[in-house]
Design a protein around this motif. Structure first.
Motif, PDB file in Angstrom:
ATOM      1  N   ALA A 468       0.827  -1.205   0.000  1.00 32.73           N
ATOM      2  CA  ALA A 468       0.000   0.000   0.000  1.00 32.73           C
ATOM      3  C   ALA A 468       0.862   1.256   0.000  1.00 32.73           C
ATOM      4  N   LEU A 469       0.439   2.238  -0.792  1.00 34.22           N
ATOM      5  CA  LEU A 469       1.078   3.562  -0.815  1.00 34.22           C
ATOM      6  C   LEU A 469       2.582   3.454  -1.004  1.00 34.22           C
ATOM      7  N   ALA A 470       2.977   2.578  -1.925  1.00 29.30           N
ATOM      8  CA  ALA A 470       4.401   2.313  -2.129  1.00 29.30           C
ATOM      9  C   ALA A 470       4.860   2.868  -3.464  1.00 29.30           C
ATOM     10  N   PRO A 471       6.103   3.363  -3.547  1.00 32.17           N
ATOM     11  CA  PRO A 471       6.656   3.747  -4.846  1.00 32.17           C
ATOM     12  C   PRO A 471       7.016   2.500  -5.643  1.00 32.17           C
ATOM     13  N   GLY A 472       6.949   2.641  -6.973  1.00 31.55           N
ATOM     14  CA  GLY A 472       7.272   1.501  -7.810  1.00 31.55           C
ATOM     15  C   GLY A 472       7.609   1.931  -9.219  1.00 31.55           C
ATOM     16  N   ILE A 473       8.025   0.965 -10.027  1.00 29.18           N
ATOM     17  CA  ILE A 473       8.336   1.198 -11.429  1.00 29.18           C
ATOM     18  C   ILE A 473       7.764   0.039 -12.245  1.00 29.18           C
ATOM     19  N   VAL A 474       7.541   0.304 -13.531  1.00 28.86           N
ATOM     20  CA  VAL A 474       7.204  -0.738 -14.496  1.00 28.86           C
ATOM     21  C   VAL A 474       8.256  -0.692 -15.584  1.00 28.86           C
ATOM     22  N   SER A 505       1.428   3.267  -5.641  1.00 28.78           N
ATOM     23  CA  SER A 505       0.259   2.400  -5.487  1.00 28.78           C
ATOM     24  C   SER A 505      -0.777   3.069  -4.585  1.00 28.78           C
ATOM     25  N   SER A 506      -1.996   2.564  -4.666  1.00 26.34           N
ATOM     26  CA  SER A 506      -3.081   3.106  -3.847  1.00 26.34           C
ATOM     27  C   SER A 506      -2.987   2.591  -2.414  1.00 26.34           C
ATOM     28  N   GLY A 507      -3.932   3.026  -1.590  1.00 31.39           N
ATOM     29  CA  GLY A 507      -3.969   2.566  -0.209  1.00 31.39           C
ATOM     30  C   GLY A 507      -4.304   1.099  -0.063  1.00 31.39           C
ATOM     31  N   THR A 508      -4.792   0.488  -1.143  1.00 30.86           N
ATOM     32  CA  THR A 508      -5.073  -0.957  -1.113  1.00 30.86           C
ATOM     33  C   THR A 508      -4.082  -1.737  -1.971  1.00 30.86           C
ATOM     34  N   GLY A 509      -3.001  -1.072  -2.377  1.00 29.30           N
ATOM     35  CA  GLY A 509      -1.954  -1.772  -3.115  1.00 29.30           C
ATOM     36  C   GLY A 509      -2.267  -2.008  -4.573  1.00 29.30           C
ATOM     37  N   THR A 510      -3.061  -1.108  -5.189  1.00 34.07           N
ATOM     38  CA  THR A 510      -3.404  -1.263  -6.596  1.00 34.07           C
ATOM     39  C   THR A 510      -2.862  -0.085  -7.399  1.00 34.07           C
ATOM     40  N   PHE A 511      -2.778  -0.291  -8.717  1.00 35.54           N
ATOM     41  CA  PHE A 511      -2.372   0.769  -9.633  1.00 35.54           C
ATOM     42  C   PHE A 511      -2.931   0.434 -11.004  1.00 35.54           C
ATOM     43  N   ASP A 512      -3.583   1.410 -11.649  1.00 32.81           N
ATOM     44  CA  ASP A 512      -4.132   1.226 -12.994  1.00 32.81           C
ATOM     45  C   ASP A 512      -3.640   2.354 -13.885  1.00 32.81           C
ATOM     46  N   ALA A 513      -3.324   2.032 -15.140  1.00 34.15           N
ATOM     47  CA  ALA A 513      -2.948   3.066 -16.103  1.00 34.15           C
ATOM     48  C   ALA A 513      -3.123   2.503 -17.507  1.00 34.15           C
ATOM     49  N   PRO A 514      -3.466   3.382 -18.474  1.00 29.04           N
ATOM     50  CA  PRO A 514      -3.608   2.918 -19.862  1.00 29.04           C
ATOM     51  C   PRO A 514      -2.266   2.737 -20.551  1.00 29.04           C
ATOM     52  N   ILE A 515      -2.233   1.809 -21.483  1.00 27.55           N
ATOM     53  CA  ILE A 515      -1.079   1.591 -22.352  1.00 27.55           C
ATOM     54  C   ILE A 515      -1.567   1.704 -23.781  1.00 27.55           C
ATOM     55  N   ASP A 516      -0.903   2.550 -24.564  1.00 31.98           N
ATOM     56  CA  ASP A 516      -1.294   2.792 -25.946  1.00 31.98           C
ATOM     57  C   ASP A 516      -0.351   2.028 -26.865  1.00 31.98           C
TER      58      ASP A 516
END
Length: 552
Positions: A468-474, A505-516
């Motif tokens: 939750a609320l963690a920095p990350g990379i893809v 990430s969100s407070g529940t450990g999620t992340f959404d984003a579009p990929i084109d």
């Protein structure tokens, strides 16, 4: 907020900014042309059943303005989905029967193992000279008439039809038809009748409540929306009566006893609320069947953009709405269920428009789950009617994915046969996920790609079960290279690679984003993986699953 994402371009990976889902790859697979002397070929279409036993689904085409034998009664044609070849031609012997105004597959009524066909002939030529109309169930194997049902004078029986559901639980599919009683001189409201596939006798009779309401303009078996084990029945009344001409009205009745579950209606003249109906099954994940309808005259700040609306079948509560792109677009003139095009487990939809100039005829492919635009198919025939009728075609080319059958009944021109039917195919690549957990770790992030994996398509990257609320990379690379990095972790992204981030990430450990994915990405393969800070891991971070993508 702009989100940095990853776009695949000609074998290299570069950071990019994208905003919203836009497309699913599609192409016109085949055109079935009108025959000599045809008129309105493609006025009605149905797909999704294999009648000739070749393993490919076939299509039925209504041709109500065409000659049949020595009459102008109309014709219904069955064509091979595999190659477009004609399989059956069925006609009517009466002048101006308009046989084939509506067509649907009706399930296996006669028990021979082949799906049968329900056909409507409303005998409507002029509003002041309407006849009774009739409905036929024909054998899909031989064309023999299994059940003929006639309306009374002025009924226009067969304006709409639907089959394939066993309403009375006797093991035989039943069928339903609308008789909208569309006459200038009549105040009749219209009616809908459910008929036993076993006996041809009426099971339910539903009458409209609005004078001149055209109850029965469209009718669909919805599926079980109220949990009683029987399918419900949705009915469109195209008119709003004298006070609100063509405002539109939709009713959903219980299939068990015909009681009204709910209704909804347009509030302005010419709104054409719920003018078109389709039944996609469960769209919101509650286990109950839902309903989708199109309202091509609906207004939102501007005139006539039109709207497609998904509602719960049980009570009509909205699930989502998708408005047309501009004034006069007229979205929702027709709607149909394609099948699961984008791979998210929910049936996706096609919505035809009825535009004012200068817009072309266009079919929007919509996510059944969210209503998001997945693709836009512009009329390839230059007609004024592309998408007048549409339906899921099943699998006509053996690729395991659903196709779409589209009618364009005015395609052609002077001294040419009138009408065309197109088969549209959708292409998605392979997405494979490989787990790469780090131990010990409290969280094991899961990376998913939602949507159709194809060039010129849009997908959504989803992270779940992360810290939750963690920095990350893809990260992504066209060169997969599984590399153990200690503590049970495996990094699958080889070099060279690109990085999107830092992300949060969100407070529940999620992340959404579009990929084109641009058109240049055709035939490309790549791997994606993410990493997130996690103080509970011995390494101070955790890795998500790796996702391998192969684009067609």
């Amino acid at each position: 907020m702009k989100i940095p994402l990853i776009v695949v371009v000609l074998g290299a990976l570069t950071p990019f900014v994208a905003f919203a889902p836009r497309a699913v790859a599609q192409e016109l697979l085949r055109t079935i042309p009108a025959a000599a002397n045809d008129f309105e070929f493609g006025f009605a279409v149905a797909g999704g059943a294999d009648l000739d036993g070749d393993g490919f689904d076939d299509v039925v085409v209504g041709n109500p303005g065409s000659p049949s034998a020595s009459s102008l009664g109309g014709r219904v044609d069955v064509h091979s989905g595999a190659n477009g070849a004609p399989l059956h031609h069925w006609g009517s012997s009466g002048d101006f029967d308009r046989f084939g105004t509506s067509v649907r597959f009706g399930g296996d009524v006669d028990g021979d193992g082949i799906v049968d066909v329900v056909i409507g002939a409303p005998q409507f030529l002029f509003a002041s000279a309407s006849q009774g109309g009739f409905v036929e169930v024909r054998s899909g194997a031989t064309g023999a008439v299994l059940h003929p049902v006639a309306g009374a004078m002025g009924d226009c029986g067969g304006w709409s039809v639907q089959g394939g559901h066993d309403d009375d639980a006797d093991g035989t599919p039943d069928f339903v038809f609308g008789a909208n009683q569309k006459q200038l001189a009549s105040l009749a409201p219209g009616y809908v009748r459910v008929v036993s596939g076993a006996t041809g006798q009426a099971l339910l009779h539903l009458s409209g409540s609005i004078a001149k309401g055209q109850f029965g303009h469209a009718v669909r078996f919805v599926g079980d929306a109220n949990g009683d084990g029987t399918t419900e029945i949705a009915v469109s009344a195209a008119n709003g009566g004298v006070a609100l001409p063509f405002a539109g009205h939709v009713f959903v009745h219980a299939g068990s006893n015909g009681s009204l579950l709910w209704q909804s209606f347009g509030t302005t003249p010419d709104e054409r609320f719920a003018f078109a109906l389709c039944a996609p099954g469960d769209l919101d994940g509650d286990g109950r069947a839902d309903l989708v309808f199109g309202s091509p005259g609906a207004d939102l700040a501007v005139n006539d953009p039109g709207v497609v609306t998904a509602v719960r079948g049980l009570d009509g509560v909205p699930v989502w709405s998708r408005w047309g792109s501009a004034a006069g677009f007229g979205s929702g003139g027709s709607v149909g269920v394609i099948g699961d095009v984008d791979g998210d487990g929910f049936a996706d939809l096609a919505a035809g428009n009825e535009p004012l100039l200068p817009f072309p005829r266009t079919i929007d492919v919509l996510s059944g789950r969210t209503g998001a635009l997945r693709s836009a198919i512009v009329d390839p025939y230059g007609s004024s009617s592309f998408g007048h009728a549409l339906d899921g075609a099943g699998d006509v080319n053996g690729d395991g994915a659903p196709e779409l059958v589209v009618g364009a009944p005015t395609a052609g021109g002077l001294l040419q046969p009138i009408g065309a039917v197109g088969l549209v195919t959708f292409t998605c690549g392979l997405v494979t996920s490989i787990a790469a957990p780090c131990a010990p770790a409290t969280n094991h992030p899961i990376l998913d790609l939602d949507g159709c994996a194809a060039a010129a398509a849009a997908m959504t990257l989803r992270i779940s079960n992360g810290p939750a609320l963690a920095p990350g990379i893809v990260c992504a690379s066209v060169s997969p290279l599984p590399t153990p990095i200690g503590n049970g972790c495996t990094w699958f992204v080889g070099t060279p690679f690109v990085t999107a981030g830092p992300l949060s990430s969100s407070g529940t450990g999620t992340f959404d984003a579009p990929i084109d994915l641009p058109p240049q990405a055709q035939h490309l393969s790549f791997v994606m993986q993410s990493a997130w800070a996690d103080p509970n891991s011995a390494t101070g971070f955790v890795l998500s699953d790796a996702v391998f993508v192969a684009l067609p």
